[in-house]
Design an enzyme around this catalytic site. Structure first.
Site, PDB file in Angstrom:
ATOM      1  N   LYS A 147       0.814  -1.220   0.000  1.00 15.14           N
ATOM      2  CA  LYS A 147       0.000   0.000   0.000  1.00 15.14           C
ATOM      3  C   LYS A 147       0.846   1.269   0.000  1.00 15.14           C
ATOM      4  O   LYS A 147       0.462   2.271  -0.607  1.00 15.14           O
ATOM      5  CB  LYS A 147      -0.960   0.004   1.181  1.00 15.14           C
ATOM      6  CG  LYS A 147      -0.286   0.021   2.540  1.00 15.14           C
ATOM      7  CD  LYS A 147      -1.300  -0.020   3.658  1.00 15.14           C
ATOM      8  CE  LYS A 147      -0.621  -0.070   5.014  1.00 15.14           C
ATOM      9  NZ  LYS A 147       0.186   1.116   5.302  1.00 15.14           N
ATOM     10  N   THR A 148       2.011   1.243   0.673  1.00  8.77           N
ATOM     11  CA  THR A 148       2.856   2.434   0.699  1.00  8.77           C
ATOM     12  C   THR A 148       3.351   2.780  -0.702  1.00  8.77           C
ATOM     13  O   THR A 148       3.385   3.958  -1.090  1.00  8.77           O
ATOM     14  CB  THR A 148       4.050   2.228   1.654  1.00  8.77           C
ATOM     15  OG1 THR A 148       3.558   1.871   2.948  1.00  8.77           O
ATOM     16  CG2 THR A 148       4.874   3.498   1.770  1.00  8.77           C
TER      17      THR A 148
ATOM     18  N   ASP B 196      -3.660   6.982   5.257  1.00  7.53           N
ATOM     19  CA  ASP B 196      -3.111   5.636   5.416  1.00  7.53           C
ATOM     20  C   ASP B 196      -3.635   5.013   6.712  1.00  7.53           C
ATOM     21  O   ASP B 196      -4.017   5.723   7.645  1.00  7.53           O
ATOM     22  CB  ASP B 196      -1.581   5.718   5.448  1.00  7.53           C
ATOM     23  CG  ASP B 196      -0.926   4.358   5.334  1.00  7.53           C
ATOM     24  OD1 ASP B 196      -1.596   3.401   4.902  1.00  7.53           O
ATOM     25  OD2 ASP B 196       0.265   4.252   5.679  1.00  7.53           O
ATOM     26  N   GLU B 197      -3.639   3.681   6.777  1.00  9.84           N
ATOM     27  CA  GLU B 197      -4.076   2.936   7.977  1.00  9.84           C
ATOM     28  C   GLU B 197      -5.437   3.446   8.462  1.00  9.84           C
ATOM     29  O   GLU B 197      -5.658   3.677   9.655  1.00  9.84           O
ATOM     30  CB  GLU B 197      -3.033   3.064   9.101  1.00  9.84           C
ATOM     31  CG  GLU B 197      -1.656   2.556   8.743  1.00  9.84           C
ATOM     32  CD  GLU B 197      -1.576   1.034   8.666  1.00  9.84           C
ATOM     33  OE1 GLU B 197      -2.611   0.375   8.854  1.00  9.84           O
ATOM     34  OE2 GLU B 197      -0.478   0.516   8.406  1.00  9.84           O
TER      35      GLU B 197
ATOM     36  N   GLN C 246      -7.848  -5.791   9.764  1.00  9.39           N
ATOM     37  CA  GLN C 246      -6.790  -5.474  10.713  1.00  9.39           C
ATOM     38  C   GLN C 246      -7.209  -4.375  11.692  1.00  9.39           C
ATOM     39  O   GLN C 246      -6.369  -3.689  12.264  1.00  9.39           O
ATOM     40  CB  GLN C 246      -5.512  -5.067   9.968  1.00  9.39           C
ATOM     41  CG  GLN C 246      -4.928  -6.193   9.121  1.00  9.39           C
ATOM     42  CD  GLN C 246      -3.594  -5.832   8.502  1.00  9.39           C
ATOM     43  OE1 GLN C 246      -2.607  -5.624   9.194  1.00  9.39           O
ATOM     44  NE2 GLN C 246      -3.561  -5.759   7.178  1.00  9.39           N
TER      45      GLN C 246
ATOM     46  N   ARG D  59       2.137 -11.586   9.959  1.00 15.03           N
ATOM     47  CA  ARG D  59       3.429 -10.913  10.173  1.00 15.03           C
ATOM     48  C   ARG D  59       4.583 -11.784   9.666  1.00 15.03           C
ATOM     49  O   ARG D  59       5.688 -11.291   9.468  1.00 15.03           O
ATOM     50  CB  ARG D  59       3.681 -10.657  11.667  1.00 15.03           C
ATOM     51  CG  ARG D  59       2.708  -9.742  12.415  1.00 15.03           C
ATOM     52  CD  ARG D  59       2.422  -8.454  11.717  1.00 15.03           C
ATOM     53  NE  ARG D  59       1.224  -8.589  10.895  1.00 15.03           N
ATOM     54  CZ  ARG D  59       0.894  -7.755   9.927  1.00 15.03           C
ATOM     55  NH1 ARG D  59       1.681  -6.742   9.630  1.00 15.03           N
ATOM     56  NH2 ARG D  59      -0.201  -7.936   9.209  1.00 15.03           N
TER      57      ARG D  59
END
Length: 745
Positions: A77-78, A258-259, A289, A656
């Protein structure tokens, strides 16, 4: 692989390991033809080493209007955010100063700015013109620009000191913990609730309101703002200054968040205000998430985004670049059982790799032993891995006690990303430990001071009286001086005599039995009757800590040996903390809660405590419609919401891992048998969700279609048996679970 690890969890019989579908191989190299107007943009990025996949291209090309990017774990996504920023400037001719990117951590904001500066299609001036900030730094800049000069109160220690001093003044120093007070206050403020509007119907509510009001007044007197204030003051400023809001709306024509799943109510309202004019709002997040509800994050901000912004485009970034196919597949299989989510299945780029491994150990001590042995084996194989490649993730700090102590004993390097507090330093443990110390040394005045609040006495005043009396006439049991304490009622004197008698009776006890007697004698009731503790900390959490304390003591034969061990562990822990200060960059195992791990990745991940009562946590299992969790967003009962968030926690933990994943499940927890986590089990066995009020139990189930016999598994030894014959038809029995009937009220 150790023989303690299995390809499937114990009791699960299935021929296939979950794996993720393979992602499409084509990227912008094939998907963006030379004849397309923006081909040169993508070619420049490809030469730079960035080749975007199909949904990433769609996100980068998105021009005007609202857009929801559902960014699955490890989906890049970044890269999408920085590439879209460059696309808006280089292809759409948007002025850099018209673009605002907001995220949650300074690290993420710094990374975003750095990557924007390094992009091949932007010059330094254009890259520097983009506003990329955290919510808090954006709000601080806004306030500073309007004349706010208050200092920022970011140091947690300073807040703790204030609350401790204030509670001493109000004679409440033994009733609340600064950490829990601050967390409670933050949750209230981020829901945009005024302190003045808090209820005052009970003594505890009045005390909390007074504590919070005094804290807010102290900050005002000190001319300081905390991080929550930055958000709230920025909101109030924009609400009350239409001209300022209009100027910001005109400037920021394109906004990217973001997030987004971590957004609280104040942040959400700020975003709506800033984006209201142009509606060119792109939010990037993953509803799977959303794990910070205790910080005010709301899953429904993503789930209802299209209702808030009709006509919004939804783009699913569903290709995972982080993990192997079997790790991604397990994550998919776990999270698909949640009902309140956007439907999506992650695809994998990496091959199958090593299958996730499962271990069913008797206790958390055995679990710790296996993890340490596995790490030692991998780091010793000719440097196959370094300690820094390993992470151990857990639901609560109590679950990590055994492992931390074993790592300290074995001198394996680790970094604890928690609060740095050793298990035995917790406020709920200290009074019990003080009683054990008094068993060994009746004149231990430090221990005496720690245990005094359990006699419902003011610590400082009572201790000063004991010291004064003992100087005049020393006693073998200095606590007996309290019988002469002024204004004591007869029943209070009886309690003091009972307590001394109880402590004397524990001399020959094993430490675990001594703790049990102390809890049964007075301590559990002491915690139970203190509604103040209930206000700031869940009862189940307190019981969990105390049960773990008993478990820690159970391996020792004498109180003296247990206390000596605790003192030794305390010294080792202090030495490790000092070493970390001097060697912050050394290779070390990462220990952290699942909450802390979000956004991170590690080659090898251990998820510990995958058992009922830990994951899902007992507090979620005990949740009901009367708890303080909000049911507004779904209309469902609180327990269902709590369990869905617990499942999201497991999903975050699993995703993770990049290369290897180990999941362990203790069979005994808090002294009782416990079964494998329902979240792991449901990834392999399709099962109807149990009724919210029902319980499930591990059981031997007859494999014959014509026989309905099953037997509940009670002991650990029974759970480890290879097989069993049905007592009715003699057919083989298999391990599984049964839904138990509801208990009548």
């Amino acid at each position: 692989m150790s023989s303690n690890y299995y390809t499937f969890p114990i009791g699960i019989h299935k021929s296939e390991v979950p794996f993720a579908p393979k992602a499409e191989a084509e990227t912008s190299c094939q998907l963006v033809g030379a004849e397309e107007a923006d081909a040169s943009f993508f070619r420049a990025f490809e030469q730079y080493g960035i080749s975007l996949n199909r949904p990433q291209i769609a996100a980068v090309r998105h021009n005007t209007g609202a857009a929801l990017l559902l960014a699955g774990a490890g989906s890049g996504k970044t890269s999408v955010l920085v590439c879209r920023t460059a696309y808006l400037i280089a292809v759409r001719s948007v002025q850099p100063q018209h673009i605002l990117l907001m995220t949650f951590s300074k690290k993420a904001a710094d990374e975003m700015r750095g990557r924007i500066r390094s992009l091949p299609v932007l010059d330094a001036r254009a890259a520097g013109g983009v506003e990329a900030r955290t919510f808090h730094s954006f709000c601080l800049q806004l306030l500073r620009g309007r004349g706010y000069r208050q200092a920022i109160l970011g140091e947690t220690g300073q807040k703790h000191i204030f609350f401790k001093r204030l509670m001493r003044e109000l004679l409440l120093q033994n009733d609340y913990e600064p950490e829990t007070l601050l967390a409670r206050l933050s949750a209230i403020k981020l829901q945009m609730i005024s302190i003045n509007d808090l209820p005052e119907t009970t003594t505890e509510e009045k005390e909390l309101k007074l504590l919070f009001s005094r804290y807010e007044q102290w900050k005002k007197d000190m001319d300081k703002l905390d991080y929550d204030d930055l958000l709230l003051e920025a909101y109030r400023l924009l609400r009350d200054d239409p001209a300022l809001l209009a100027s910001l709306q005109s400037r920021f024509q394109y906004i990217m968040i973001d997030e987004f799943q971590d957004t609280n109510q104040v942040q959400y309202v700020l975003v709506q205000m800033l984006a209201d004019k142009h509606q060119n709002l792109m939010v990037v997040g993953d509803d799977d998430q959303t794990i910070y509800s205790f910080n005010g994050a709301r899953n429904d901000y993503i789930l209802n985004f299209e209702h808030q912004y009709p006509g919004a485009v939804t783009i699913v970034l569903d290709i995972n670049y982080r993990s192997t196919s079997t790790i991604v597949g397990l994550g998919n299989a776990i999270i698909q059982n949640n009902k309140l989510r956007k439907e999506k299945t992650l695809l994998a780029v990496k091959p199958k790799g090593v299958n996730p491994s499962y271990a069913r150990l008797k206790t958390t001590q055995d679990e710790a032993q296996l993890i340490a042995d596995t790490i030692i084996a991998q780091t010793a194989q000719g440097g196959k891995r370094s300690f820094g490649e390993f992470a151990v993730l857990f639901r609560t700090a109590s679950s990590s006690r055994a492992l931390i102590e074993l790592l300290l004993t074995r001198q394996l390097p680790f970094i604890d990303f928690g609060d740095g507090q050793l298990f035995y330093d917790q406020w709920a443990i200290k009074p019990l430990l003080a009683h054990l110390r008094l068993v060994m040394d009746r004149r231990n005045f430090d221990a005496m001071e720690t245990m005094l609040p359990t006699l419902y006495m003011n610590r400082e005043q009572a201790m000063a009286f004991i010291w004064n009396q003992d100087k005049q006439r020393a006693k073998k049991w200095p606590l007996i001086h309290l019988l002469e304490y002024p204004q004591l009622k007869d029943f209070q004197k009886d309690k003091i005599k009972e307590r001394i008698k109880l402590i004397k009776s524990l001399t020959e006890c094993k430490p675990a039995a001594a703790i049990t007697q102390l809890r049964q004698g007075f301590y559990d009731q002491f915690l139970e009757t203190s509604k103040r503790h209930e206000v700031t900390e869940h009862k189940e959490g307190l019981k969990e800590v105390l049960d773990e304390f008993e478990a820690a003591a159970s391996t020792f034969d004498t109180i003296e040996a247990f206390i000596k061990y605790i003192d030794d562990i305390t010294d080792k822990h202090a030495a490790v903390q000092q070493q970390q200060k001097h060697e912050p960059n050394r290779s070390a195992i990462s220990l952290m809660s699942i909450h802390k791990s979000k956004g991170l990745e590690f080659p090898v991940v251990f998820v510990i405590g995958a058992s009922e009562g830990i994951l899902p946590h007992s507090s979620a299992l005990a949740a009901d419609k009367h708890s303080d969790r909000s049911s507004i967003q779904t209309g469902n009962d609180t327990k269902a919401e709590a369990l869905e968030e617990e499942r999201r926690l497991v999903y975050v933990a699993v995703t993770r891992a990049q290369e290897e994943l180990y999941i362990s499940s203790p069979a005994l927890y808090r002294g009782k048998p416990t079964e494998l986590s329902r979240f792991i089990r449901s990834a392999f066995v399709a099962e109807q969700e149990a009724d919210a009020g029902a319980e499930t139990a591990l059981a031997w189930i007859c494999s014959s279609d014509s026989c309905q016999v099953w037997q509940r598994i009670i002991t650990y030894e029974d759970s480890q048996a290879a097989s069993r014959a049905c007592p009715m038809c003699n057919s083989p029995m298999e391990q599984g679970t049964k839904v138990l009937p509801k208990k009548s009220k």
